[in-house]
Design a protein around this motif. Structure first.
Motif, short mmCIF file in Angstrom:
data_model
loop_
_atom_site.label_atom_id
_atom_site.label_comp_id
_atom_site.label_asym_id
_atom_site.label_seq_id
_atom_site.Cartn_x
_atom_site.Cartn_y
_atom_site.Cartn_z
N SER A 58 139.49 23.66 -16.17
CA SER A 58 139.81 24.92 -15.84
C SER A 58 141.32 25.57 -15.65
CB SER A 58 140.13 24.86 -13.36
OG SER A 58 141.07 23.66 -13.17
N ILE A 117 133.45 19.36 -24.64
CA ILE A 117 134.29 18.80 -24.23
C ILE A 117 133.26 18.37 -22.99
CG2 ILE A 117 134.91 20.54 -22.11
CD1 ILE A 117 135.49 23.13 -23.15
N PHE A 128 130.29 21.44 -26.52
CA PHE A 128 130.01 21.62 -24.42
C PHE A 128 128.70 21.26 -23.70
CE2 PHE A 128 129.32 23.19 -20.18
CZ PHE A 128 130.45 22.72 -19.47
N ALA A 168 136.46 14.64 -19.69
CA ALA A 168 136.15 15.02 -18.23
C ALA A 168 137.36 14.13 -17.26
CB ALA A 168 134.63 14.66 -17.41
N ASP A 189 140.01 27.67 -21.15
CA ASP A 189 140.02 28.67 -20.93
C ASP A 189 140.85 29.31 -22.63
OD1 ASP A 189 138.63 29.23 -19.06
OD2 ASP A 189 139.96 31.15 -18.53
N SER A 191 128.32 21.55 -16.66
CA SER A 191 127.75 22.22 -15.98
C SER A 191 127.10 24.02 -16.09
CB SER A 191 128.84 22.69 -14.36
OG SER A 191 129.71 23.50 -14.97
P1 NAP Z 1 131.86 20.05 -15.30
O1 NAP Z 1 132.38 20.51 -13.96
O2 NAP Z 1 130.84 21.81 -15.83
O3 NAP Z 1 132.43 19.62 -16.41
C1 NAP Z 1 132.35 19.82 -17.71
C2 NAP Z 1 133.23 19.95 -18.72
O4 NAP Z 1 133.84 20.67 -18.70
C3 NAP Z 1 135.25 18.40 -18.28
O5 NAP Z 1 135.67 18.24 -18.78
C4 NAP Z 1 134.99 19.59 -17.27
O6 NAP Z 1 136.90 19.37 -17.66
C5 NAP Z 1 134.84 21.13 -18.26
N1 NAP Z 1 135.70 21.85 -17.74
C6 NAP Z 1 135.23 22.26 -16.55
N2 NAP Z 1 135.92 23.46 -16.18
C7 NAP Z 1 136.25 24.69 -17.22
C8 NAP Z 1 136.17 25.41 -18.14
N3 NAP Z 1 136.66 27.01 -17.32
N4 NAP Z 1 136.44 25.79 -19.31
C9 NAP Z 1 136.32 24.88 -20.31
N5 NAP Z 1 135.54 23.38 -20.09
C10 NAP Z 1 135.45 23.43 -18.79
O7 NAP Z 1 130.41 18.69 -15.28
P2 NAP Z 1 130.13 17.69 -14.87
O8 NAP Z 1 130.49 17.82 -13.43
O9 NAP Z 1 131.14 17.17 -16.14
O10 NAP Z 1 128.69 17.47 -15.73
C11 NAP Z 1 128.31 17.62 -14.19
C12 NAP Z 1 126.93 18.68 -15.34
O11 NAP Z 1 126.75 18.58 -16.65
C13 NAP Z 1 125.63 18.57 -14.16
O12 NAP Z 1 125.23 20.16 -13.85
C14 NAP Z 1 124.81 17.96 -15.33
O13 NAP Z 1 123.39 18.64 -15.21
C15 NAP Z 1 125.09 18.43 -16.62
N6 NAP Z 1 124.36 17.80 -18.33
C16 NAP Z 1 124.03 18.37 -18.89
C17 NAP Z 1 123.30 17.40 -19.86
C18 NAP Z 1 122.58 17.79 -21.16
O14 NAP Z 1 122.82 17.60 -21.57
N7 NAP Z 1 122.42 19.11 -20.33
C19 NAP Z 1 124.11 15.86 -19.96
C20 NAP Z 1 124.80 15.40 -19.02
C21 NAP Z 1 124.86 16.18 -18.02
P3 NAP Z 1 137.48 18.95 -15.97
O15 NAP Z 1 136.72 17.35 -15.86
O16 NAP Z 1 138.93 18.52 -15.85
O17 NAP Z 1 136.67 19.46 -14.89
#
Ligand code: NAP
Length: 516
Positions: free
Chosen positions: A240, A179, A257, A208, A244, A260
């Motif tokens: 969302s 993901i 994954f 995403a 799950d 966020s």
């Molecule tokens: P996000 O909202 O958490 O989404 C990430 C992925 O998770 C998307 O594919 C999203 O799908 C999916 N997702 C959403 N709800 C879910 C659920 N309940 N179950 C399973 N998957 C679900 O994050 P984002 O806005 O795309 O990315 C920004 C975040 O990523 C920031 O917090 C950033 O710091 C973090 N990040 C971290 C790193 C690292 O290496 N530590 C690198 C890059 C980004 P949808 O798009 O369909 O909602």
């Protein structure tokens, strides 16, 4: 064949006219196929659904980048069954063959480099240099993980007593759910997917929802490179709605994954539950958010400090997990660094990144725009607005680079991830205090220290608790195989993407002992 040692993909020099021309051709090519439909891919079968994810250009909401078929629960189930079945054959494919597919895919992307970067300009609103770096990183992941797999395939030596033959080898896990986030829509999506498959696993890839087109294009590349059907199953859909289901599935062996903190925590919790029919404990590799800090010491190059803060805070509109969102400055030099950072910020340009000269593009979507603007309102209560603070979402999602000064270390904008072009400045009494404030969040992703004091460098090396710590430079821009990337605490599961032990997270060790 002797393998060429790994070297990262160079960034394109856009001061050269020939490179500008090539990039513009990439943009023209991408513009010629904007709005196209893209299918799902399950077991090699291309499936078109009525329900679509419509990917739009965040700089121009009217412009549709592509329409991507959306997986239903039934199709996710079909993908799981295909991946589960294909695992039985893919796990036996030689590591050399698996690595070769990555090298071929890297070569194909390299040939189409500016086209891929141009997709990122349109779909993610990236400026040229940021798009170019994203594509380069995707290439790096393929080149690096391919080589890492060949190294791991040699096995690890264990001892054998007389009359005994012992072996210790890593074998793949099974079906992985990958993901990915939108901010490194190519590099992280491709990197996490290929790490899983080169290790011998099969994958359900859910990109995403705001950036599915670049992922659909990458699936075509993997097919061209010879990846067998069913190894990667492409199932875009709303996290969302279907997240799950695929995380909970009893056939899911691991989840990789990136995103966020809240979604990562939810996945970690759900994956811990053993569901009916499940015969293993799932593994979770999670790379999550950050609240990244640049600390400036009193003995420091102050110009370098201001430049590092501005570049790390506002590059790609602050939408990097490594972006600097806090500048903690020792009081002796606080005013000078703040003043210079404001001056430098005045010079930044904001707009549609079709133009090479534009420094900063839009933020990701309406939700991102609203969230960042609400933090700007909070910032106005918590600090002094020095510059920026305004947004315009009439055509695209544009927010001016924003600096808040004199912010209390305990303020919300000093502790919560904003994920936009907003940086808070706070004053520290001395270097010890600066490190203490730097560590006062629940995250621990990246940090930088600008100092000429050797003892302070060593102190920060020990006490500044972040996964990626940089000295006398900004806190963004890790390179695969050079600065393996990943954070501590609530920034994830302590893994390091682009590092020498990353693939092992997708594998399990098997010991065999034969009596001779
Ligand atoms: P996000 O909202 O958490 O989404 C990430 C992925 O998770 C998307 O594919 C999203 O799908 C999916 N997702 C959403 N709800 C879910 C659920 N309940 N179950 C399973 N998957 C679900 O994050 P984002 O806005 O795309 O990315 C920004 C975040 O990523 C920031 O917090 C950033 O710091 C973090 N990040 C971290 C790193 C690292 O290496 N530590 C690198 C890059 C980004 P949808 O798009 O369909 O909602």
């Amino acid at each position: 064949m002797k393998l060429i040692p790994y070297k990262h993909e160079p960034f394109t020099d856009f001061s050269k006219e020939e490179n500008q021309k090539a990039f513009k051709e990439g943009l023209e090519l991408v513009d010629s196929y904007l709005g196209q439909d893209y299918p799902l891919t399950i077991g090699g079968e291309k499936i078109t659904t009525e329900d679509k994810i419509v990917s739009v250009n965040p700089a121009n909401k009217e412009q549709v980048v592509g329409r991507v078929s959306k997986a239903s629960r039934e199709l996710a189930e079909k993908a799981m069954n295909e991946a589960y079945e294909t695992f039985q054959t893919w796990r036996k494919v030689k590591p050399e063959t698996r690595a070769d597919i990555l090298f071929k895919a890297a070569a194909i992307v390299r040939r189409r480099k500016h086209e891929f970067s141009a997709i990122l300009v349109r779909e993610a609103g990236k400026p040229w240099n940021e798009a170019d770096a994203d594509t380069a990183e995707a290439i790096d992941f393929m080149e690096y993980y391919g080589r890492q797999m060949l190294r791991i395939a040699e096995g690890f030596k264990v001892e054998s007593r007389p009359g005994e033959y012992n072996q210790f080898n890593y074998i793949p896990l099974g079906v992985g759910v990958v993901i990915s986030p939108w901010n490194f829509a190519f590099a992280i999506m491709a990197g996490t997917a290929v790490a899983a498959i080169v290790s011998g696993n099969t994958v359900l890839l859910k990109p995403a929802s705001t950036t599915p087109v670049v992922a659909a294009k990458f699936i075509e590349v993997l097919e061209e490179a010879g990846l067998p059907k069913g190894v990667i199953n492409f199932i875009p859909g709303s996290g969302s709605e279907m997240g799950d289901y695929i995380v909970d599935h009893p056939k899911t062996r691991f989840v990789s994954f990136t995103g966020s903190r809240d979604v990562g925590t939810r996945i970690y919790e759900r994956a811990a539950k053993v569901n009916p029919g499940q015969i293993w404990l799932k593994r979770v590799i999670a790379e999550m958010g950050g609240k990244d800090t640049i600390v400036v010491d009193k003995e420091a190059d102050l110009e370098l400090a201001a430049k590092s803060i501005v570049a790390s805070a506002f590059g790609f509109s602050g939408q990097k997990c490594s972006a600097c969102s806090r500048a903690i400055i020792v009081e002796d030099v606080y005013d000078q660094v703040l003043e210079r950072a404001v001056e430098l910020t005045k010079e930044l340009t904001l707009g549609d990144t079709t133009d090479r000269e534009t420094f900063m593009g839009p933020v990701n979507d309406q939700a991102a725009f609203d969230k960042i603007m609400s933090y700007i309102e909070i910032g106005k209560e918590e600090g002094e607005l020095m510059i920026g603070g305004e947004g315009d979402d009439s055509k695209g999602y544009f927010i001016k680079p924003t600096i808040f000064a004199h912010v209390d270390p305990e303020a919300r904008i000093m502790k919560e991830e904003i994920f936009g072009p907003v940086v808070a400045f706070a004053k520290a009494k001395d270097f010890d205090h600066a490190i203490e404030v730097a560590n006062n969040t629940e995250y621990g992703l990246t940090g930088a220290v600008i100092t000429n004091n050797r003892a302070h460098i060593e102190q920060a090396r020990e006490d500044f608790h972040v996964g990626n710590l940089y000295f006398n430079r900004g806190c963004t821009g890790a390179i695969v195989g050079y600065q393996p990337f990943g954070g501590f605490n609530m920034s994830g599961t302590d893994s390091k993407a682009g590092g020498p032990d990353y693939l092992l997270l997708h594998m399990q060790a098997k010991t065999t002992s034969e009596m001779l």
